[in-house]
Design a protein around this motif. Sequence first.
Motif, PDB file in Angstrom:
ATOM      1  N   ARG A  97       6.171 -14.889  -0.382  1.00  0.00           N
ATOM      2  CA  ARG A  97       6.534 -13.947  -1.780  1.00  0.00           C
ATOM      3  C   ARG A  97       5.654 -13.086  -2.142  1.00  0.00           C
ATOM      4  NH1 ARG A  97       9.690 -18.760  -1.244  1.00  0.00           N
ATOM      5  NH2 ARG A  97      11.718 -18.564  -1.661  1.00  0.00           N
ATOM      6  N   ILE A  98       4.077 -13.859  -2.360  1.00  0.00           N
ATOM      7  CA  ILE A  98       3.132 -12.877  -2.966  1.00  0.00           C
ATOM      8  C   ILE A  98       3.122 -11.652  -2.252  1.00  0.00           C
ATOM      9  CG2 ILE A  98       0.721 -12.723  -3.673  1.00  0.00           C
ATOM     10  CD1 ILE A  98       0.885 -15.613  -4.548  1.00  0.00           C
ATOM     11  N   VAL A  99       2.843 -11.988  -0.795  1.00  0.00           N
ATOM     12  CA  VAL A  99       2.211 -10.734   0.049  1.00  0.00           C
ATOM     13  C   VAL A  99       3.335  -9.509   0.015  1.00  0.00           C
ATOM     14  CG1 VAL A  99       1.718  -9.987   2.331  1.00  0.00           C
ATOM     15  CG2 VAL A  99       0.604 -12.218   1.275  1.00  0.00           C
ATOM     16  N   PRO A 100       4.861  -9.904   0.229  1.00  0.00           N
ATOM     17  CA  PRO A 100       5.724  -8.754   0.277  1.00  0.00           C
ATOM     18  C   PRO A 100       5.813  -8.332  -1.016  1.00  0.00           C
ATOM     19  CG  PRO A 100       6.586 -10.721   1.411  1.00  0.00           C
ATOM     20  CD  PRO A 100       5.232 -11.335   0.831  1.00  0.00           C
ATOM     21  N   LEU A 101       5.607  -8.955  -2.198  1.00  0.00           N
ATOM     22  CA  LEU A 101       5.970  -8.378  -3.409  1.00  0.00           C
ATOM     23  C   LEU A 101       4.751  -7.445  -3.587  1.00  0.00           C
ATOM     24  CD1 LEU A 101       7.467  -8.122  -6.123  1.00  0.00           C
ATOM     25  CD2 LEU A 101       5.751  -9.998  -6.866  1.00  0.00           C
ATOM     26  N   MET A 102       3.454  -7.754  -3.556  1.00  0.00           N
ATOM     27  CA  MET A 102       2.436  -6.637  -3.678  1.00  0.00           C
ATOM     28  C   MET A 102       2.429  -5.595  -2.844  1.00  0.00           C
ATOM     29  SD  MET A 102      -1.080  -8.906  -4.326  1.00  0.00           S
ATOM     30  CE  MET A 102      -1.071  -9.910  -2.774  1.00  0.00           C
ATOM     31  N   LEU A 103       2.862  -5.703  -1.532  1.00  0.00           N
ATOM     32  CA  LEU A 103       2.947  -4.484  -0.542  1.00  0.00           C
ATOM     33  C   LEU A 103       4.022  -3.651  -0.968  1.00  0.00           C
ATOM     34  CD1 LEU A 103       1.812  -3.282   2.079  1.00  0.00           C
ATOM     35  CD2 LEU A 103       3.461  -4.827   3.116  1.00  0.00           C
ATOM     36  N   ALA A 104       5.173  -4.386  -1.329  1.00  0.00           N
ATOM     37  CA  ALA A 104       6.161  -3.368  -1.846  1.00  0.00           C
ATOM     38  C   ALA A 104       6.108  -2.514  -3.069  1.00  0.00           C
ATOM     39  CB  ALA A 104       7.467  -4.350  -1.948  1.00  0.00           C
ATOM     40  N   SER A 105       5.282  -3.142  -4.021  1.00  0.00           N
ATOM     41  CA  SER A 105       4.968  -2.402  -5.066  1.00  0.00           C
ATOM     42  C   SER A 105       3.958  -1.297  -4.817  1.00  0.00           C
ATOM     43  CB  SER A 105       3.980  -3.489  -6.097  1.00  0.00           C
ATOM     44  OG  SER A 105       4.994  -4.609  -6.403  1.00  0.00           O
ATOM     45  N   LEU A 106       3.097  -1.396  -3.918  1.00  0.00           N
ATOM     46  CA  LEU A 106       2.319  -0.298  -3.609  1.00  0.00           C
ATOM     47  C   LEU A 106       2.788   0.561  -2.774  1.00  0.00           C
ATOM     48  CD1 LEU A 106      -0.776  -2.672  -2.418  1.00  0.00           C
ATOM     49  CD2 LEU A 106      -0.927  -0.999  -4.231  1.00  0.00           C
ATOM     50  N   ILE A 107       3.672   0.190  -1.730  1.00  0.00           N
ATOM     51  CA  ILE A 107       4.470   1.463  -0.996  1.00  0.00           C
ATOM     52  C   ILE A 107       5.378   2.094  -2.066  1.00  0.00           C
ATOM     53  CG2 ILE A 107       6.320   1.517   0.606  1.00  0.00           C
ATOM     54  CD1 ILE A 107       5.130  -0.721   1.993  1.00  0.00           C
ATOM     55  N   TYR A 108       6.265   1.200  -2.793  1.00  0.00           N
ATOM     56  CA  TYR A 108       6.958   2.118  -3.871  1.00  0.00           C
ATOM     57  C   TYR A 108       6.410   3.018  -4.674  1.00  0.00           C
ATOM     58  CZ  TYR A 108      10.596   2.257  -7.461  1.00  0.00           C
ATOM     59  OH  TYR A 108      11.289   2.669  -8.608  1.00  0.00           O
ATOM     60  N   SER A 109       5.181   2.452  -5.490  1.00  0.00           N
ATOM     61  CA  SER A 109       4.667   3.062  -6.461  1.00  0.00           C
ATOM     62  C   SER A 109       3.779   4.354  -6.243  1.00  0.00           C
ATOM     63  CB  SER A 109       3.807   2.208  -7.256  1.00  0.00           C
ATOM     64  OG  SER A 109       4.616   0.989  -7.615  1.00  0.00           O
ATOM     65  N   PHE A 110       3.379   4.518  -5.030  1.00  0.00           N
ATOM     66  CA  PHE A 110       2.494   5.906  -4.741  1.00  0.00           C
ATOM     67  C   PHE A 110       2.788   6.340  -3.406  1.00  0.00           C
ATOM     68  CE2 PHE A 110      -0.243   2.427  -6.916  1.00  0.00           C
ATOM     69  CZ  PHE A 110      -0.164   2.921  -8.068  1.00  0.00           C
ATOM     70  N   GLU A 111       2.419   7.696  -3.121  1.00  0.00           N
ATOM     71  CA  GLU A 111       2.794   8.379  -1.917  1.00  0.00           C
ATOM     72  C   GLU A 111       1.577   7.923  -1.258  1.00  0.00           C
ATOM     73  OE1 GLU A 111       5.008   9.570  -0.806  1.00  0.00           O
ATOM     74  OE2 GLU A 111       6.595  10.561  -2.114  1.00  0.00           O
ATOM     75  N   TRP A 112       1.595   7.179  -0.126  1.00  0.00           N
ATOM     76  CA  TRP A 112       0.567   6.859   0.633  1.00  0.00           C
ATOM     77  C   TRP A 112       0.231   7.937   1.562  1.00  0.00           C
ATOM     78  CZ3 TRP A 112      -3.131   3.684  -0.791  1.00  0.00           C
ATOM     79  CH2 TRP A 112      -2.973   2.706  -1.787  1.00  0.00           C
ATOM     80  N   HIS A 113      -0.120   9.157   1.492  1.00  0.00           N
ATOM     81  CA  HIS A 113      -0.638  10.268   2.515  1.00  0.00           C
ATOM     82  C   HIS A 113      -2.203   9.939   2.658  1.00  0.00           C
ATOM     83  CE1 HIS A 113       3.447  11.239   2.701  1.00  0.00           C
ATOM     84  NE2 HIS A 113       3.664  11.719   1.407  1.00  0.00           N
ATOM     85  N   PRO A 114      -2.642  10.813   3.688  1.00  0.00           N
ATOM     86  CA  PRO A 114      -3.951  10.734   3.754  1.00  0.00           C
ATOM     87  C   PRO A 114      -4.908  11.447   2.629  1.00  0.00           C
ATOM     88  CG  PRO A 114      -3.217  11.636   5.823  1.00  0.00           C
ATOM     89  CD  PRO A 114      -1.980  11.371   4.793  1.00  0.00           C
ATOM     90  N   LYS A 115      -4.037  12.084   1.831  1.00  0.00           N
ATOM     91  CA  LYS A 115      -4.949  12.861   0.756  1.00  0.00           C
ATOM     92  C   LYS A 115      -5.188  11.613  -0.580  1.00  0.00           C
ATOM     93  CE  LYS A 115      -0.730  14.015  -2.225  1.00  0.00           C
ATOM     94  NZ  LYS A 115      -0.001  15.226  -2.675  1.00  0.00           N
ATOM     95  N   ASN A 116      -4.501  10.465  -0.378  1.00  0.00           N
ATOM     96  CA  ASN A 116      -4.568   9.390  -1.187  1.00  0.00           C
ATOM     97  C   ASN A 116      -5.436   8.334  -0.867  1.00  0.00           C
ATOM     98  OD1 ASN A 116      -0.886   9.905  -1.615  1.00  0.00           O
ATOM     99  ND2 ASN A 116      -2.368  10.228  -3.069  1.00  0.00           N
ATOM    100  N   VAL A 117      -6.175   8.412   0.189  1.00  0.00           N
ATOM    101  CA  VAL A 117      -7.080   7.505   0.640  1.00  0.00           C
ATOM    102  C   VAL A 117      -8.564   8.307   1.040  1.00  0.00           C
ATOM    103  CG1 VAL A 117      -5.548   5.724   1.434  1.00  0.00           C
ATOM    104  CG2 VAL A 117      -6.390   7.352   3.081  1.00  0.00           C
ATOM    105  N   LYS A 118      -9.675   7.521   0.952  1.00  0.00           N
ATOM    106  CA  LYS A 118     -10.749   7.946   1.115  1.00  0.00           C
ATOM    107  C   LYS A 118     -10.939   8.634   2.720  1.00  0.00           C
ATOM    108  CE  LYS A 118     -14.035   6.084  -2.089  1.00  0.00           C
ATOM    109  NZ  LYS A 118     -15.146   5.264  -2.375  1.00  0.00           N
TER     110      LYS A 118
END
Length: 518
Positions: free
Chosen positions: A461-482
């Motif tokens: 429950r904890i792992v999918p919830l944190m992962l879903a929140s991260l995926i949903y809340s931000f655009e995870w494109h290369p510009k968003n990570v170092k």
Amino acid sequence: MKHTIALALLLILGFFLTYLLLVAVKSRRRRSSQLALLPGPPGPSGWPIIGNLLQIIGKAPHRSLADLSRVYGPVMSLRLGSLATVVISSPDAAREVLKTLDHVLSGRTSSETVRAFGHHDVSIAWLPSTSSRWRLWRKVLATKLFSRERHKATKSVRSKKAKELITFIIERGERGFSVDIARACFITSLNVISNVVFSIDLGGYDPRASTELQDSLSRMMKIMGKPNLVNYFPSLEFLDIQGIRKEMKVCSERLFQIFQGLVNARIAERSSQTGPRDALRGDLLDSLIDLIQEEGSEVDMNDINHFLCDLFIAGTETNSTTVEWALAELLRNPEAMANAKVEINFIVGPNRYVRDSNLFEFPYLQAVVTETLRLHPPSPFLIPRKAESDTEILGYPIPENAQILVNAWAIGRDPSVWENAEQFEPERFLGRDIETIGKDFEMIPFGAGQRICPGISLALRIVPLMLASLIYSFEWHPKNVKKEVVEDLNMDETLGFTLHKTKPIYSDTLEKAYNYFY
């Protein structure tokens, strides 16, 4: 003077090597006599004294042992220092160990860090599965912490902590700072557990103001993840060559003082209450205090300390490293990331946040988590087992006291079981219930049998919830990570307390939140 010191050091080294040789000879004779009647499992020949240590030493022993198992088979014999060790690397062999022979192979081989503060004598992870104390703690976990009723009662806590995780990342981004994703998820997991147990937050996101419990836990897990000579030569334990025993004692005493203070405060609070019993908070701490105060109870504060230690150590870094591996795999596989985002956006809708109640509506996300656990089990060897008596595994004789290592990492990547075993393909788990993990022995990130991790339902429950929140809340494109992470999405791994990414994933300055209302 220098010559005198050098001579003294040489004498100490000579004594040390001689001692090791005597221990090794004695161990080898004992092992040879145990295996004299029947041929044991095949395995590589080793060096005098150290055995096969040089063949597995390094930051990825799970890979080294998987490579050796391809040569010597799924039941392989090694000598790691003075320890006769059997490595299990296939689903069939794992079924023998974790189910068929569970009654014979349910003992534990304890590490120096566990023995340092007497944890092996009290912890649910190391207590004999036949003991009444072990059954008591399993019952407490099953009824007071991991039951469907408790999960339902605490779902708002999990949703709130996931929202706080996203809020923290957004606020840091607005101030121009990046965030270590695994560390942030560690704090979130810590606060979920601390609220379920104590009804308070015990973790802080700000690294400059981290809490005492958080520091103690992190330090203990770091010590537990260190290579330790004594684990392979137990006869040297009294020397404490690396200072690990002393350091672990200090950390555990500090942690237990924190637990004691929280328990004392709650007992005082309960004593001052004049209302009915149902006015209690109803968290796990109330249940534990009831257990201590029962007439004739065999449970004392020392038991509670070690029980709480198990909960916090087992339920924090294991979750955060899984989220980070899942995010890394999705960044490497844009199509899978897009599929997960479309699914989550469709269910959650715009300008909201992901809730715990949404999780069962995310079959693709659940498949992502399951595939991540297949490829990246947090504990690649589970907790080492020990043969309680002479036995056989798939026809090979196993001597009493042999250490049994189940290579869950190798089993999850077995090409005879999994098509495209090294590829990240969540689709393979669509339509498969995530809670069946460990029941077919084809992937066992939580173990299996009667010693399967009791916290599996909360972790899923904890792992999918944190992962879903991260995926949903931000655009995870290369510009968003170092930049250094994006160039080749480095997937190097290091085995410490858990199997974690060598190079952490950081969020870079986020230009905007996506679909998130705050």
